[in-house]
Design a protein around this motif. Structure first.
Motif, PDB file in Angstrom:
ATOM      1  N   ALA A  47      -7.257  -4.195 -36.780  1.00 38.10           N
ATOM      2  CA  ALA A  47      -6.758  -3.626 -38.033  1.00 38.10           C
ATOM      3  C   ALA A  47      -5.296  -4.000 -38.262  1.00 38.10           C
ATOM      4  O   ALA A  47      -4.895  -4.311 -39.396  1.00 38.10           O
ATOM      5  CB  ALA A  47      -6.922  -2.100 -38.016  1.00 38.10           C
ATOM      6  N   ALA A  48      -4.498  -3.987 -37.195  1.00 35.74           N
ATOM      7  CA  ALA A  48      -3.085  -4.347 -37.337  1.00 35.74           C
ATOM      8  C   ALA A  48      -2.928  -5.813 -37.737  1.00 35.74           C
ATOM      9  O   ALA A  48      -2.126  -6.152 -38.609  1.00 35.74           O
ATOM     10  CB  ALA A  48      -2.349  -4.058 -36.027  1.00 35.74           C
ATOM     11  N   ILE A  49      -3.703  -6.689 -37.091  1.00 38.39           N
ATOM     12  CA  ILE A  49      -3.640  -8.117 -37.426  1.00 38.39           C
ATOM     13  C   ILE A  49      -4.096  -8.350 -38.869  1.00 38.39           C
ATOM     14  O   ILE A  49      -3.498  -9.143 -39.618  1.00 38.39           O
ATOM     15  CB  ILE A  49      -4.502  -8.928 -36.440  1.00 38.39           C
ATOM     16  CG1 ILE A  49      -3.889  -8.857 -35.036  1.00 38.39           C
ATOM     17  CG2 ILE A  49      -4.632 -10.379 -36.897  1.00 38.39           C
ATOM     18  CD1 ILE A  49      -4.761  -9.480 -33.963  1.00 38.39           C
ATOM     19  N   ALA A  50      -5.156  -7.659 -39.281  1.00 37.53           N
ATOM     20  CA  ALA A  50      -5.640  -7.805 -40.651  1.00 37.53           C
ATOM     21  C   ALA A  50      -4.598  -7.345 -41.664  1.00 37.53           C
ATOM     22  O   ALA A  50      -4.420  -7.976 -42.722  1.00 37.53           O
ATOM     23  CB  ALA A  50      -6.934  -7.011 -40.820  1.00 37.53           C
ATOM     24  N   LEU A  51      -3.899  -6.258 -41.364  1.00 41.47           N
ATOM     25  CA  LEU A  51      -2.852  -5.771 -42.262  1.00 41.47           C
ATOM     26  C   LEU A  51      -1.747  -6.804 -42.422  1.00 41.47           C
ATOM     27  O   LEU A  51      -1.289  -7.079 -43.545  1.00 41.47           O
ATOM     28  CB  LEU A  51      -2.285  -4.453 -41.725  1.00 41.47           C
ATOM     29  CG  LEU A  51      -1.159  -3.824 -42.548  1.00 41.47           C
ATOM     30  CD1 LEU A  51      -1.681  -3.351 -43.892  1.00 41.47           C
ATOM     31  CD2 LEU A  51      -0.520  -2.654 -41.786  1.00 41.47           C
TER      32      LEU A  51
END
Length: 888
Positions: A47-51
């Motif tokens: 989720a952090a990488i996608a953000l």
């Protein structure tokens, strides 16, 4: 524990049974831990990488198309366009942009903060809820929370007049990634232990409320509603699965003191960061925005001051001040220093420091007093020049309430709960701190006034003593909203600008340092307490209890005074020296009461080097445990050296006898002067050969030999040369010695091979002879103690809680092995065919494990310097092989 670093066994350790080297085994274990962590937390990093990827892609797309509009540029006017002409805007498009603001942030700095928040929130939620429920609670909280928050904003704003409603419509309106994921975190908190449940909710709501109160973006109401929806959903899921009620094991631990301290410290921390939030916010319309600006470095320039003075309309003056960003370096620095100082004050409140409560009362009282001065006294003085109309009176009253009420509420709360702040600070430290702050104030204020009187032309209007004196508080207190003050000097030269900033900078730096010294953990040593402990240790204890009589220990005594616990405070951890000693009938009660004692002092207790009996009691009180070593016990009554396993021991004894070696059992003080000098020389020789500092804590040295109750067994050859020495600590029960524990072990670098084996075997033989001759008076055991961090075995706690720390400790032990010989000492002791007895560190709070590790390291290596770390790292290199049974 035996002085591991004092003796490098002269025989080769038993070969490892596993193929990988110790370092490889430790790193392999950590790799397995990492894979296990990823299996249950992978959604967080994804989720952090996608953000990050999504925001960077949008920024690139915007830059390529020269698009500067962002979803955050929406206003309440565009969201609720019922006051606009039909068809003037696309409501559906604006709503979609609002939803996109949950994943699109304003800039790189915000992206870093939100990425870290998403990583932590989603990882924690997945571990407790799983991926599917994490996603479901995130969407539920975001959708329902946004709807509730938007509805609340509409209801509130419709209650206002047309002018206020139009101003609210102009507010920037955006959501954030926190709105999207906060619901999952609050839902996950329902499945955590009582301790972590409280922590998650306190920290989560503190961040949300801080933004809502000091920023005032309508999206903050949506975030708060999303958190409440997520918490409700989590409570329902937990109730269905039987997690609704905390266990009795959890409930006893934290009392009212802890709750009150934590709540008040959180409020103080929010007040500390309020000025920063108010300054960087794009809204500036939170309920406490005015209070935040009052405590900030936001001050008006000449234009602002002139407008306020000429117009005398406080409402417009306040409005201008609230939207005016003064980015002068000195003022920003002064504001940040105040934030740091108040954060340290909040830390002191959290730790239950009574002095922190008194300082908070003074600072909040000062805020209230200054609010009265600037909102009442100064306007009344100015009214002599220009009358104050009714509109200005109302505006000043609103300003007074907004700036004084928050501090007044906190002040009253602290006064009413003063009994919960019971940790005292030494009066000498208080006097020195107050004196330092007072002297700094006098010197800096005197310098400012002296400069102003000597160079009056450096200000406009020309400085007078009265004007300088009235301007003096501005040099120290980062107060905003002071533009309505008619008498306001402005610098006309560069040196006057610098002089204006120096008093506040120097003053707050000194205050910050004093606060750090005031609120740090410190316990005064008490000679009388040490004497009491020395008497109690003869009533009863464990095999290592005599180590509690050593210097640098502090003592907790039971209410009856018949038992005690020795401890050391470091990094907020009260690290005990083994378990209770004194009356064995009070040991279980003492463990519980010591935990409460630590709670009152805001320390995290860590019971180090305790045995199974204490571990079982502590686990019944909610503690977890990690095995940190294995004690080796020899039973004197069954001592014998027959059989193949005893070949090395028999060889060492026979060799010593053939060479004319004799062993002498005495005390250090009773030994001949030349013997004492030789033992000291052997110890100093060992220290000089080490690039790392001597270990302490449960490892004794020369000073610990001087106690007349400690027995000294040394080996001396036919020429009168002492070749090696050992010390033996007594263990008592009702004043009778029931066992001896090996501590000090050192020998010459050129001493014969097997000298340590000889001394230990001779001690066992002496105790065996006593068992035969005086069975009623003979000791029951002889302990070879334990090598720190060696022989780490299975843990009794949940492996997921401690596996990573255990493997990390194993790597540390492997790293220090060439220097201190933990493992080689461990295998050396196994030659005596002892009975292994595990020792543990027990703790109630898993979050304190990093600090516990630092406390243990500080206790063992109090003299470790940064310059010695490279030498420690060099110990990773394999040592050259020695010939025969030489030294490592």
């Amino acid at each position: 524990m035996t002085q591991a670093q004092q003796h490098t066994p002269q025989t080769k350790p038993a070969p490892h049974q596993t193929k990988p080297t110790p370092h490889q085994a430790g790193w392999n274990a950590l790799n397995i831990d990492a894979r296990d962590w990823w299996a249950s937390h992978w959604a967080g990093p994804i989720a952090a990488i996608a953000l990050v990827a999504l925001n960077i892609a949008v920024w690139i797309w915007q830059f390529a198309h020269h698009v500067i509009r962002r979803p955050q540029d929406m206003t309440m006017l565009r969201m609720f366009g019922n006051h606009l002409r039909p068809g003037q805007h696309d409501t559906t498009g604006q709503f979609l942009k609002l939803l996109s603001s949950m994943v699109l942030v304003r800039g790189p700095f915000a992206l870093v903060l939100y990425t870290f928040a998403v990583l932590v929130i989603v990882s924690a939620a997945q571990a407790a809820l799983g991926v599917a429920r994490t996603l479901a609670t995130s969407l539920l909280g975001a959708i329902a929370g946004s709807a509730l928050g938007l509805g609340l904003c509409v209801i509130i704003t419709n209650l206002w007049d047309a002018e206020s409603w139009y101003a609210v419509q102009r507010l920037p309106f955006s959501l954030s990634p926190l709105t999207l994921f906060i619901g999952a975190l609050m839902a996950a908190s329902a499945f955590e232990s009582l301790l972590w449940k409280r922590r998650i909710r306190l920290i989560g709501y503190a961040f949300v409320l801080a933004g809502l109160l000091f920023s005032g973006n309508p999206g903050d109401y949506c975030t708060l509603a999303a958190a409440l929806v997520g918490q409700a959903a989590g409570a329902l899921m937990a109730r269905r699965q039987g997690h609704a009620q905390p266990s009795a094991r959890e409930q006893w631990w934290h009392g009212t003191d802890y709750e009150v301290r934590r709540l008040i410290a959180a409020i103080q921390l929010i007040f500390a960061f309020g000025p920063i939030l108010a300054l960087v916010s794009s809204s500036h319309d939170g309920p406490l925005s005015t209070f935040g600006f009052f405590l900030s470095g936001l001050v008006g320039d000449e234009d602002l001051a002139g407008v306020c003075a000429d117009n005398m309309r406080a409402s417009s003056c306040v409005s201008m001040a609230k939207h005016y960003h003064f980015a002068m370096t000195g003022i920003w620095t002064r504001t940040i220093l105040l934030v740091v100082a108040l954060s340290i004050l909040a830390w002191g409140l959290y730790r239950g420091r009574r002095l922190a409560a008194h300082v908070s009362i003074v600072l909040n009282g000062l805020t209230v007093a200054l609010s009265l001065i600037y909102c009442v006294v100064f306007p009344l003085l100015d009214s002599a020049i220009m009358p104050i109309d009714a509109e200005l009176r109302v505006a000043l009253l609103q300003l007074l309430v907004a700036t004084a009420l928050p501090s007044l509420v906190l002040l009253v709360a602290i006064v009413m709960n003063m009994d919960h702040f019971s940790v005292l600070t030494a009066r000498s430290r208080i006097r020195r701190g107050v004196g330092t702050i007072g002297m700094t104030l006098l010197v800096t204020a005197g310098g400012f006034l002296t400069f102003g009187m000597l160079d009056r032309d450096a200000y406009t209007p020309h400085a007078t003593f009265g004007m300088l004196l009235r301007d003096l508080p501005h040099r120290y207190l980062p107060m905003g909203l002071i533009g309505s003050s008619r008498l306001h000097m402005h610098s006309t030269t560069m040196i006057s600008m610098v002089i204006n900033q120096l008093p506040g900078l120097v003053f707050w730096i000194v205050v910050l340092v004093v606060f750090l010294l005031w609120f740090r953990d410190a316990v005064s040593l008490n000679t009388a307490d040490r004497e009491r402990a020395s008497e109690l240790v003869e009533r009863g204890g464990e095999s290592m209890s005599f180590m509690t009589t050593w210097e640098d220990n502090h003592y907790w005594f039971s209410p009856s005074g018949r038992s005690a616990i020795a401890y050391r405070v470091s990094h907020g951890v009260a690290l005990t020296v083994t378990g209770p000693f004194g009356d064995p009938g009070e040991f279980d009660t003492s463990l519980r009461e010591f935990m409460r004692f630590c709670e009152r002092n805001s320390w995290s207790p860590a019971f180090y080097a305790v045995h199974d009996n204490a571990r079982e009691t502590l686990e019944s009180l909610g503690c977890s445990s990690i095995q940190v070593g294995t004690e080796m016990l020899v039973i004197p009554s069954t001592w014998q050296t027959r059989g193949k396993k005893w070949q090395d021991i028999r060889t060492a004894i026979n060799k010593a006898h053939r060479s004319g070696m004799t062993d002498v059992l005495t005390t250090f003080n009773e030994a001949p002067w030349e013997v004492r000098e030789q033992i000291i020389g052997i110890s100093e020789q060992w220290a000089e050969l080490k690039s790392l500092p001597e270990m302490k804590f449960t490892l004794g040295g020369i000073e610990e030999l001087r106690d007349p109750r400690v027995m000294l067994l040394y080996a001396i050859d036919a020429d009168g040369v002492v070749q090696g020495a050992t010390s033996w600590l007594p263990t008592y029960r009702d004043g009778k010695v029931i066992g001896w524990t090996l501590d000090f072990m050192r020998h010459r670098t050129d001493s014969p091979n097997g000298i340590m084996e000889f001394l230990i075997a001779r001690m066992a033989e002496r105790l065996h002879e006593q068992c035969v001759e005086e069975p009623d008076q003979a000791p029951q055991f002889m302990s070879l103690s334990a090598a720190p961090l060696a022989g780490i075995g299975d843990n009794t706690a949940d492996p997921e809680d401690v596996a990573v720390l255990e493997h990390a400790l194993q790597i540390v032990a492997d790293t220090l092995e060439p220097a201190y010989g933990f493992k080689s000492l461990y295998f050396f002791k196994r030659k005596f065919q002892p009975t292994p007895s595990p020792i543990y560190v027990c703790y109630p709070d898993a979050a304190a494990l990093p600090r516990i590790g630092l406390a243990v390291l500080s206790a063992y290596l109090p003299g470790l310097k940064p310059s010695q770390i490279p030498d420690m790292l060099k110990s990773l290199r394999p040592a050259p092989k020695a010939k025969g049974h030489g030294h490592q």
